[in-house]
Design an enzyme around this catalytic site. Structure first.
Site, short mmCIF file in Angstrom:
data_model
loop_
_atom_site.label_atom_id
_atom_site.label_comp_id
_atom_site.label_asym_id
_atom_site.label_seq_id
_atom_site.Cartn_x
_atom_site.Cartn_y
_atom_site.Cartn_z
N LYS A 1 -63.34 -29.94 -22.64
CA LYS A 1 -64.15 -28.73 -22.91
C LYS A 1 -64.02 -28.62 -24.45
CE LYS A 1 -64.62 -23.87 -21.82
NZ LYS A 1 -63.81 -22.67 -20.97
N HIS B 1 -65.58 -25.63 -26.06
CA HIS B 1 -65.76 -24.50 -26.47
C HIS B 1 -64.68 -23.58 -25.97
CE1 HIS B 1 -68.17 -24.91 -22.86
NE2 HIS B 1 -67.70 -23.74 -22.47
#
Length: 232
Positions: A113, A115
């Site tokens: 991921k 963010h």
């Protein structure tokens, strides 16, 4: 509630009966990843309702507590490899808490991921001695990746917990190996692999239940022959 002494049944017997009832454990002719024709097939992904996942998680939690106690094995948290290990580790953590052992759990994403909190790990930080929870061990890829993740985060793998140990020779370059995938994991990483049930348990279960269950009739001999040919 899962109990190891329920109506005279072992925990593995109860689990195998549950798997047969849910048609997660089936008998017939199935081609394995190794290209063998197996008389039985186990697919934990078919525990696909809330009630079946809850009961499956009970078996995982009870097995973990009983077998780590027998081995005098200490653990601090549990880890589930993506993807099948994710519901297993979450469910097992709930059942462990119900049994008085409220410990952290974590799992990984296969995609990092970029963010929010970022990274590939979800849940508690990996710390201390970690038990990896998965459905089966075929080639050992999932365990290898999990061990690397755990060590990269400064923790140590303590054990692997799976649903079914097929006790079956591996295949390398088209040839049968001496050891099973489970044995190779134990030897390579120096950690025990714990299972709710094994092929040996399955044979005993079939032998004692086939007369009372038409769906099981005749499969004891076929599974016994398969073990004689490919078992460890």
């Amino acid at each position: 509630m899962v109990e190891s002494n329920s109506v005279g049944q072992t925990l593995s017997d109860q689990f195998l009966q549950f798997a047969v009832e849910k048609q997660v454990l089936r008998f017939g002719e199935f081609k394995t990843k190794a290209g063998r024709m197996s008389p039985y097939f186990f697919n934990a992904g078919l525990f696909d309702t809330g009630s079946s996942l809850q009961r499956l998680s009970e078996f995982y939690a009870q097995t973990l507590l009983e077998k780590t106690a027998a081995l005098d094995l200490q653990f601090d948290m549990i880890f589930g490899p993506a993807y099948k290990g994710i519901p297993l580790v979450a469910g097992t953590s709930i059942e462990l808490a119900r049994k008085g052992r409220d410990i952290p759990y974590a799992f990984n994403r296969k995609e990092v991921k970029d963010h929010g909190e970022g990274g590939s790990l979800v849940g508690a930080p990996l710390e201390g001695r970690v038990v990896i929870i998965d459905d089966v061990i075929s080639a050992g890829t999932s365990v290898r990746e999990s061990v690397q993740i755990i060590r990269d985060n400064g923790a140590e793998p303590a054990a692997v917990l799976i649903a079914l140990d097929r006790m079956e020779k591996g295949v390398r370059n088209g040839e049968d190996t001496v050891h099973s995938a489970v044995q190779e994991v134990e030897q390579h990483y120096g950690i025990p692999v714990i299972s709710i049930a094994s092929l040996q348990d399955l044979l005993r279960y079939l032998l004692t239940r086939q007369a009372a269950n038409v769906r099981l009739a005749g499969w004891y001999e076929k599974v016994k022959e398969y073990r004689a040919r490919y078992g460890v």
